[in-house]
Design an enzyme around this catalytic site. Structure first.
Site, mmCIF file in Angstrom:
data_model
loop_
_atom_site.group_PDB
_atom_site.id
_atom_site.type_symbol
_atom_site.label_atom_id
_atom_site.label_comp_id
_atom_site.label_asym_id
_atom_site.label_seq_id
_atom_site.Cartn_x
_atom_site.Cartn_y
_atom_site.Cartn_z
ATOM 1 N N ASP A 120 43.026 83.799 36.676
ATOM 2 C CA ASP A 120 44.394 84.195 37.002
ATOM 3 C C ASP A 120 44.979 83.327 38.116
ATOM 4 O O ASP A 120 44.253 82.612 38.821
ATOM 5 C CB ASP A 120 44.388 85.679 37.426
ATOM 6 C CG ASP A 120 45.696 86.380 37.097
ATOM 7 O OD1 ASP A 120 46.715 85.696 36.909
ATOM 8 O OD2 ASP A 120 45.693 87.625 37.053
ATOM 9 N N ASP B 119 52.249 89.747 30.899
ATOM 10 C CA ASP B 119 51.888 91.088 31.374
ATOM 11 C C ASP B 119 52.686 92.144 30.622
ATOM 12 O O ASP B 119 52.394 93.336 30.717
ATOM 13 C CB ASP B 119 52.183 91.219 32.879
ATOM 14 C CG ASP B 119 51.053 90.653 33.723
ATOM 15 O OD1 ASP B 119 49.960 90.413 33.173
ATOM 16 O OD2 ASP B 119 51.259 90.444 34.938
#
Ligand code: GLA
Length: 728
Positions: A480, A548
């Site tokens: 990430d 997301d």
């Protein structure tokens, strides 16, 4: 032979199976662009016209001909200094700070195979079978001792031509590179639209299409990362081009740092499209003997519309950018812990999730953020990559063994480029963060960015990560990156104008060491969802978490936009809970499943122990369906049948040999007493018959591709359906 050089006319012709690219060195020694289009033989230099346009049109001193101006001529590598006042690819300053150069042809070479760029991601060939060739053309400015080697990698059966450039200081004094773009395409005439992909966190890569009028249209990223705001993919097409017809050209940047992509229509109604490194905070000094590489741009051309162009890019990225064990293998169906429990978990809660996942046929549990240091919220501990055994109730190996014993693989989340101020790493090495001395650093999610331009910083993170990956059976890593670079000061850099470029190269160096050391691990890229979704990252991580935002309806738009440049096999796509945690919309599990099944990285992101029994049955059925269709989704040709603004959003995957097709549909227009909606597949074998596997109904391919077939009427809102067709 893909590359043909006519030494007499100094013409270079590059052929792929369906396209031709041509350029020529003219009498004064400038490299002119002639053609990029449908495969053709012969010379295309008649496309370039000369006329005395006006005394205002400047001309090189030695040419002394008012019909000759680089401000008009189509070029391969326009630069600042010879009178072309359109946007240049290169701007250079000498040791005295003076701008301007004059680059003319010096030499060329044809090499077998596709060039590689050491330390940088690039399209690769797989040996002689690929039939790839490289053309290297060196331009030089003897006054400055400046050389630019232009690299053209021709991948015939992919219908792709790759470009990169190496700028060398072959002289005796320092030079500074203030602007470096990799490639341009000059069009001597035509009226075009430009297609770009804009967005933001949780709403990445929406499609924008603009008419290219006089002036310049520009997108890019100043964020140090390729970004979710603009994607490093640009398409130029004729105004009438559609999914199925018309000409289209694409540029896709194999680079995960900042970028520029520009299209400019000049005074003579000519168009220049270009792509390269961001100018912002970029100023790269080159000492004598040093060189700087302009990262690769993948170019493709389609004479048959946008779907065919995307299919070229898909094939190229899927088979010649993505590497390693996982390139051609089914990816495990995973359950990610993030939306199931965020930071609030223990080893036991994860095992409970894994038990339920195993019952439903899911193959891997991914432990997301929260397992390391004092990380129980997002205010601290990035940089402290040691296992919080107290929280897990044991060692990582013990937890992974328990999960493995249930028949599930185990994956883990990391965010290696970042550091929290509240971390042991930051307390020990405050100068390892990018921060300007005396200025409070700008925060993003309460974290700072580590200075990956420094080797000792990367080495520390490498060792910490290896210590984690080595202590248990880790088979997947989610990489990430949750903020951008604002404060640009590296404590050890000799020149701050180098840092952004060196940061991205440093990131690649670290990723390469890890993928080499752990070839069995499936790496998935992520950047606050899909905010760094580019061909550069895909060289290291075969898939990327697309967004997301897991709302089925928003995801249609996000995956639709992403599909213009990137294959489904690279898209992480999960079913999550409803109402959705980002936009609070409720959609049926059929829609969430249909949309997630269109991504190669299929999985779940919710608390399965909270799901009603009926929904669990849906999950089981979806996992089973995924197993049946995943090869066609991962490797098939992809067609956008309609878009997220239509009544029905529909897409289709067709196996390369046409034997199978998978059709996904989500009903978006919801009305009373409905009208029948039809979907029209494409790419089936003409003359053949196909059986739809759920109903057993048989259809003639030609009629299906002409009139389509009807969807159920009066279905649930946002009804999602996946249809499987098999050729008889
Ligand atoms: C980012 C990712 C999410 C999740 C969180 C964890 O936002 O996109 O999927 O991993 O970080 O902090």
């Amino acid at each position: 032979m893909p590359i043909i050089v006519d030494e007499t006319s100094r013409t270079f012709t590059l052929h792929t199976d369906n396209t031709t690219y041509q350029m020529r060195v003219d009498e004064p020694g400038y490299l002119l662009h002639l053609y990029y289009g449908t495969r053709s033989e012969g010379t295309m230099d008649y496309l370039v016209t000369y006329a005395d346009r006006s005394g205002l049109c400047v001309c090189p001193h030695d040419v002394h001909d008012r019909t000759y101006s680089l401000d008009v001529l189509p070029q391969e590598f326009p630069f600042d200094g010879a009178g072309d006042m359109r946007a240049p690819l290169l701007r250079v300053r000498d040791a005295a700070g003076v701008y301007g150069c004059d680059l003319r042809y010096a030499r060329h070479e044809v090499r077998s195979g596709k060039y590689a760029l050491p330390g940088l991601p690039a399209v690769y060939d797989e040996g002689e079978g690929d039939g790839a060739e490289t053309l290297s053309v060196t331009l030089a400015d003897p006054r400055l001792g400046l050389e630019v080697e232009l690299l053209y990698g021709v991948m015939p059966y992919l219908d792709v031509i790759c470009r990169a450039a190496i700028v060398r200081n072959a002289g005796e004094a320092a030079l500074t590179i203030d602007r470096l773009q990799t490639a341009c395409l000059d069009f001597t005439h035509g009226s075009f639209d430009v297609i770009t992909f804009s967005g933001r966190h949780a709403m990445e890569r929406r499609v924008d299409r603009h008419f290219v009028d006089h002036g310049s249209f520009h997108v890019g990223s100043r964020r140090g990362m390729s970004s979710g705001q603009y994607n490093p993919l640009m398409i130029l097409c004729d105004r009438a081009t559609t999914e199925t017809s018309g000409r289209a050209w694409s540029m896709s940047f194999v680079w995960s740092g900042g970028f520029e992509a520009e299209v400019e229509r000049c005074q003579y109604a000519q168009t220049r499209m270009q792509m390269g490194l961001a100018d912002d905070r970029f100023s790269y000094p080159l000492a004598p003997g040093e060189e700087l590489v302009a990262p690769e741009v993948i170019m493709s051309y389609s004479a048959h519309g946008l779907s065919a162009l995307s299919q070229n890019l898909h094939r190229c990225i899927r088979t010649h950018v993505v590497r390693g064990t996982w390139r051609d293998r089914p990816r495990p169906v995973l359950l990610n812990s993030w939306e199931a429990c965020y930071f609030d978990f223990t080893g036991d809660t994860l095992v409970d999730l894994a038990k339920k996942a195993a019952e439903l046929g899911i193959e891997m549990l991914v432990m997301d953020d929260g397992w390391f240091g004092k990380r129980n919220d997002d205010f601290r501990a990035l940089g402290d990559w040691y296992v919080n055994e107290e929280k897990l109730g044991g060692t990582l190996a013990e937890l992974v063994d328990r999960v493995n014993a249930l028949g599930l693989k185990f994956g883990i989340w990391v965010e290696p480029e970042m550091v929290s101020e509240d971390s042991d790493l930051y307390r020990a090495h405050p100068d390892w963060a990018l921060a300007i001395p005396g200025k409070d650093p700008v925060l993003g999610r309460d974290q700072l960015v580590l200075d990956f331009s420094r080797k000792e910083v990367r080495d520390n993170i490498y060792e910490q990560l290896c210590a984690v990956f080595d202590q248990a059976n880790i088979e997947y890593v989610k990489w990430d990156c949750n903020r951008n670079i604002v404060d640009l000061y590296s404590a050890t850099a000799t020149d701050q104008g180098k840092v952004l470029y060196d940061y991205t190269r440093g990131l690649y160096e670290l990723l390469e060491r890890l993928v080499q050391r752990y070839p069995h691990i499936l790496f998935e890229g992520c950047s606050a969802g899909g905010c760094r979704f580019d061909a550069g990252m895909l060289y290291y991580t075969p898939q990327i978490w697309t967004s997301d935002n897991t709302d089925a309806v928003n995801r249609l738009a996000i995956q639709y936009g992403t599909s213009f440049g990137y294959p489904a096999s690279t898209m992480g796509a999960h079913v999550s809970a409803c109402p959705n945690e980002i936009n609070w919309r409720t959609t049926p599990i059929s829609a969430r499943g249909t949309v997630a099944l269109a991504g190669g990285g299929f999985g779940y992101e919710l608390d399965l122990n909270d799901l009603p029994e009926r929904a669990c049955e849906h999950v089981k059925a979806q996992v089973a369906l995924h197993r049946e269709i995943e090869d066609v989704v991962r490797e098939g040709r992809y067609f956008r049948l309609s878009g997220p603004a239509d009544e029905v959003c529909a897409w289709e995957f067709v196996a390369e040999d046409g034997s199978k097709a998978v059709l996904g549909t989500v009903l978006l227009l919801i009305e009373g007493y409905g009208v029948a909606r039809y979907v029209t597949p494409r790419g089936l074998t003409p003359g053949a018959f196909y059986r739809e596997l759920t109903t057993g109904n048989v259809f003639a391919a030609d009629a299906l591709m002409d009139e389509g077939f009807p969807l159920p009427i009066n279905a649930e809102p946002y009804m999602g359906r996946t249809y499987r067709f098999e050729r008889l």
